[in-house]
Design a protein around this motif. Structure first.
Motif, mmCIF file in Angstrom:
data_model
loop_
_atom_site.group_PDB
_atom_site.id
_atom_site.type_symbol
_atom_site.label_atom_id
_atom_site.label_comp_id
_atom_site.label_asym_id
_atom_site.label_seq_id
_atom_site.Cartn_x
_atom_site.Cartn_y
_atom_site.Cartn_z
ATOM 1 N N UNK A 190 0.825 -1.222 0.000
ATOM 2 C CA UNK A 190 0.000 0.000 0.000
ATOM 3 C C UNK A 190 0.858 1.271 0.000
ATOM 4 N N UNK A 191 2.118 1.155 0.453
ATOM 5 C CA UNK A 191 3.068 2.269 0.393
ATOM 6 C C UNK A 191 3.760 2.289 -0.974
ATOM 7 N N UNK A 192 4.179 1.096 -1.415
ATOM 8 C CA UNK A 192 4.985 1.006 -2.641
ATOM 9 C C UNK A 192 4.220 1.452 -3.883
ATOM 10 N N UNK A 193 2.915 1.290 -3.844
ATOM 11 C CA UNK A 193 2.122 1.594 -5.029
ATOM 12 C C UNK A 193 2.317 3.051 -5.463
ATOM 13 N N UNK A 194 2.657 3.913 -4.527
ATOM 14 C CA UNK A 194 2.785 5.342 -4.853
ATOM 15 C C UNK A 194 4.215 5.859 -4.984
ATOM 16 N N UNK A 195 5.237 5.027 -4.762
ATOM 17 C CA UNK A 195 6.595 5.589 -4.747
ATOM 18 C C UNK A 195 7.030 6.013 -6.153
ATOM 19 N N UNK A 196 7.839 7.064 -6.175
ATOM 20 C CA UNK A 196 8.292 7.623 -7.457
ATOM 21 C C UNK A 196 9.794 7.372 -7.619
ATOM 22 N N UNK A 197 10.246 7.653 -8.842
ATOM 23 C CA UNK A 197 11.627 7.308 -9.178
ATOM 24 C C UNK A 197 12.648 7.963 -8.238
ATOM 25 N N UNK A 198 12.449 9.232 -7.897
ATOM 26 C CA UNK A 198 13.446 9.930 -7.066
ATOM 27 C C UNK A 198 13.654 9.211 -5.736
ATOM 28 N N UNK A 199 12.547 8.737 -5.179
ATOM 29 C CA UNK A 199 12.600 8.033 -3.908
ATOM 30 C C UNK A 199 13.275 6.666 -4.076
ATOM 31 N N UNK A 200 12.916 5.975 -5.145
ATOM 32 C CA UNK A 200 13.462 4.633 -5.384
ATOM 33 C C UNK A 200 14.959 4.683 -5.691
ATOM 34 N N UNK A 201 15.425 5.835 -6.184
ATOM 35 C CA UNK A 201 16.852 5.945 -6.542
ATOM 36 C C UNK A 201 17.748 6.183 -5.331
ATOM 37 N N UNK A 211 19.906 1.979 -12.983
ATOM 38 C CA UNK A 211 19.239 0.684 -13.174
ATOM 39 C C UNK A 211 19.398 -0.210 -11.954
ATOM 40 N N UNK A 212 20.620 -0.347 -11.464
ATOM 41 C CA UNK A 212 20.842 -1.233 -10.319
ATOM 42 C C UNK A 212 20.214 -0.638 -9.050
ATOM 43 N N UNK A 213 20.077 0.675 -8.979
ATOM 44 C CA UNK A 213 19.416 1.274 -7.818
ATOM 45 C C UNK A 213 17.939 0.864 -7.776
ATOM 46 N N UNK A 214 17.281 0.891 -8.934
ATOM 47 C CA UNK A 214 15.875 0.454 -8.971
ATOM 48 C C UNK A 214 15.802 -1.054 -8.688
ATOM 49 N N UNK A 215 16.722 -1.819 -9.272
ATOM 50 C CA UNK A 215 16.753 -3.264 -8.999
ATOM 51 C C UNK A 215 16.925 -3.536 -7.503
ATOM 52 N N UNK A 216 17.676 -2.694 -6.819
ATOM 53 C CA UNK A 216 17.861 -2.893 -5.376
ATOM 54 C C UNK A 216 16.571 -2.571 -4.630
ATOM 55 N N UNK A 224 18.720 -11.361 -9.444
ATOM 56 C CA UNK A 224 19.731 -11.482 -10.497
ATOM 57 C C UNK A 224 21.013 -12.050 -9.906
ATOM 58 N N UNK A 225 21.324 -11.633 -8.684
ATOM 59 C CA UNK A 225 22.564 -12.102 -8.052
ATOM 60 C C UNK A 225 22.517 -13.578 -7.675
ATOM 61 N N UNK A 226 21.326 -14.094 -7.362
ATOM 62 C CA UNK A 226 21.213 -15.543 -7.109
ATOM 63 C C UNK A 226 21.581 -16.312 -8.380
ATOM 64 N N UNK A 227 21.059 -15.820 -9.500
ATOM 65 C CA UNK A 227 21.331 -16.488 -10.782
ATOM 66 C C UNK A 227 22.813 -16.332 -11.145
ATOM 67 N N UNK A 228 23.341 -15.145 -10.899
ATOM 68 C CA UNK A 228 24.772 -14.895 -11.138
ATOM 69 C C UNK A 228 25.618 -15.876 -10.315
ATOM 70 N N UNK A 328 14.767 -14.161 -20.148
ATOM 71 C CA UNK A 328 13.487 -13.460 -20.319
ATOM 72 C C UNK A 328 13.248 -12.520 -19.140
ATOM 73 N N UNK A 329 13.501 -13.031 -17.944
ATOM 74 C CA UNK A 329 13.357 -12.217 -16.726
ATOM 75 C C UNK A 329 14.199 -10.950 -16.835
ATOM 76 N N UNK A 330 15.443 -11.113 -17.271
ATOM 77 C CA UNK A 330 16.336 -9.959 -17.375
ATOM 78 C C UNK A 330 15.837 -8.953 -18.412
ATOM 79 N N UNK A 331 15.403 -9.469 -19.568
ATOM 80 C CA UNK A 331 14.985 -8.585 -20.657
ATOM 81 C C UNK A 331 13.774 -7.746 -20.238
ATOM 82 N N UNK A 332 12.750 -8.407 -19.696
ATOM 83 C CA UNK A 332 11.549 -7.665 -19.326
ATOM 84 C C UNK A 332 11.851 -6.750 -18.143
ATOM 85 N N UNK A 333 12.747 -7.161 -17.283
ATOM 86 C CA UNK A 333 13.114 -6.284 -16.160
ATOM 87 C C UNK A 333 13.774 -5.003 -16.668
ATOM 88 N N UNK A 334 14.616 -5.124 -17.692
ATOM 89 C CA UNK A 334 15.244 -3.912 -18.250
ATOM 90 C C UNK A 334 14.181 -2.969 -18.808
#
Ligand code: NAD
Ligand code: MG
Length: 389
Positions: A190-201, A211-216, A224-228, A328-334
């Motif tokens: 219910x909190x995450x639904x409204x977060x914006x890019x500046x906050x997520x970065x 990119x990795x900041x949003x992934x985090x 991704x790191x489990x697969x790595x 596929x996971x990586x591509x759509x995530x990008x």
């Protein structure tokens, strides 16, 4: 390959990024050990020019061909050779003039130059985790065939790698990847639904590329790191565990057959794993700040909240099923991260898009490299269509 007394010639692929610029700091501090032989950037011509004037590399590549003339002219009075475009990145990766590639391009774009470097028997300091997520089986097989060492730069994998030094004959029971939890640790949908890019970065412990900041923030980074980790260390999915450790002091751990656990620790500073990878097998002195046990310190650990951060569930699914699913996971995530950064979709929409696309693209158990490329393209087209990019 040069021996220890000569200078290691480094090719920095993605020299203008967060990893690339920190690697240049390491190189600058150790002119008797390293030289910057190749620099590459996608768009940031200004910084690439500045770096070239300072480090005087042999070659630079600017990805965006429209910027070629500007870079060429700015470096006309130097001996620096200038190339442009995607194809040049691959060609330059195959050249003789360097010893070690720092693979620090972000995303799928890093895959082809890295494969070229492996085929050219170079040592790879690997920051670009997407390379292993997309085609980990093929990349690692090529590395073995070409005797190209792959030394992880990602802090968790560097930690595991360091824990494994001297343990070649000993069986690993499991690895424990630590996760900071990102900026939204403890938050609910219910909190995450409204977060914006500046906050997520805004990451609490690390300063990284967008990119990795949003992934985090979505915990996809840990997925991704489990697969790595699976491909780097040849592990079964069941041998990889994630634990949230908000202070980011323990960078990851290895548990052996006797139950003994080794951890690698230090302040969160990417220059350390970067330096370790560049200097391996040596450790070299530096002036980075040290972790101090005498200060009031708390190290906490908790289970990841997979009900809220469902990307981790999707990535775990891809980890277990294997085949083309991680690709596929990586591509759509990008695509999802790109759309979120452009304020086109919301934070939670990213997960939905990833799930839909993973269900849509046909599963291939043992893809060829060509089939990985096709799966990547298919996933991107499908995802972009849904969100009308
Ligand atoms: P960044 O966005 O700061 O930099 C990316 C670099 O790649 C830039 O030099 C850019 O010019 C280049 N680039 C971008 N798109 C390109 C394209 N299409 N073709 C060629 N070059 C392109 O990213 P970063 O944070 O430095 O991350 C780089 C890689 O390292 C990523 O794979 C990331 O997951 C990994 N990594 C980063 C960190 C970190 O602390 N930043 C930590 C661990 C792993
Ligand atoms: Mg990491």
């Amino acid at each position: 390959m040069n021996n220890e007394t000569t200078i290691k010639r480094i090719a920095l692929f993605g020299s203008t990024g967060s990893i690339g610029t920190q690697a240049l700091e390491v190189i600058e501090a150790n002119p008797d050990r390293f030289s910057a032989e190749i620099l590459t950037a996608q768009n940031n011509d200004e910084l690439l020019i500045q770096q070239s004037l300072k480090f005087n590399p042999n070659i630079v590549v600017i990805g965006d061909e429209k910027k070629y003339l500007k870079v060429k002219e700015a470096l006309a009075s130097t001996g620096v050779k200038v190339f442009a475009g995607e194809k040049s990145l691959e060609e330059v990766a195959g050249m003789d003039c360097y010893d070690l590639m720092l693979a620090a391009i972000v995303g799928f774009a890093g895959l082809k130059p890295t494969i070229k470097a492996i085929r050219s028997k170079k040592t790879i300091a690997l920051a670009n985790k997407e390379t292993l997520v997309v085609a980990g089986d093929i990349v690692m097989q090529l590395a073995v065939e070409n005797r190209a060492p792959i030394i992880p730069v990602d802090s968790e994998h560097s930690a595991i790698f360091q824990c494994l030094v001297g343990e070649t004959r000993n069986r690993v029971e499991k690895v424990i990847l630590t996760a900071s939890g990102g900026p939204f640790l403890g938050r609910k949908p219910n909190y995450l639904v409204n977060v914006k890019r500046e906050h997520a970065l805004q990451h609490p412990n690390w300063s990284m590329g967008a990119k990795i900041s949003i992934d985090s923030a979505t915990l996809m980074n840990k997925g991704l790191e489990m697969i790595e980790a699976k491909y780097l260390f040849n592990l079964k999915p069941e041998q990889i565990q994630v634990v949230v450790h908000p202070q980011s002091i323990i960078h990851s751990m290895v548990q052996f057959e006797d139950g003994s656990i080794k951890a690698q620790m230090g302040l969160p500073d990417m220059k350390l794993p970067i330096q370790y990878a560049l200097a391996f097998p040596q450790r070299i002195p530096n002036k980075f700040p040290r972790y101090d046990f005498k200060k009031v310190n708390m190290l906490n650990f908790e289970e990841p909240d997979t009900k809220t951060f469902r990307n981790l569930v999707l990535a775990t699914d891809a980890l277990h099923k294997g085949g083309n699913l991680p690709c596929v996971l990586n591509a759509v995530n990008e695509i999802a991260v790109y759309a979120f950064l452009k304020n086109r979709i919301g934070f939670l929409d990213m997960t939905e898009l990833i799930e839909k696309t993973m269900q849509h693209v046909p599963f291939i158990q043992k893809p060829t490299l060509e089939e990985y490329f096709e799966s990547d393209g298919e996933a991107r087209t499908f995802a972009a269509d849904i969100i009308k990019l």
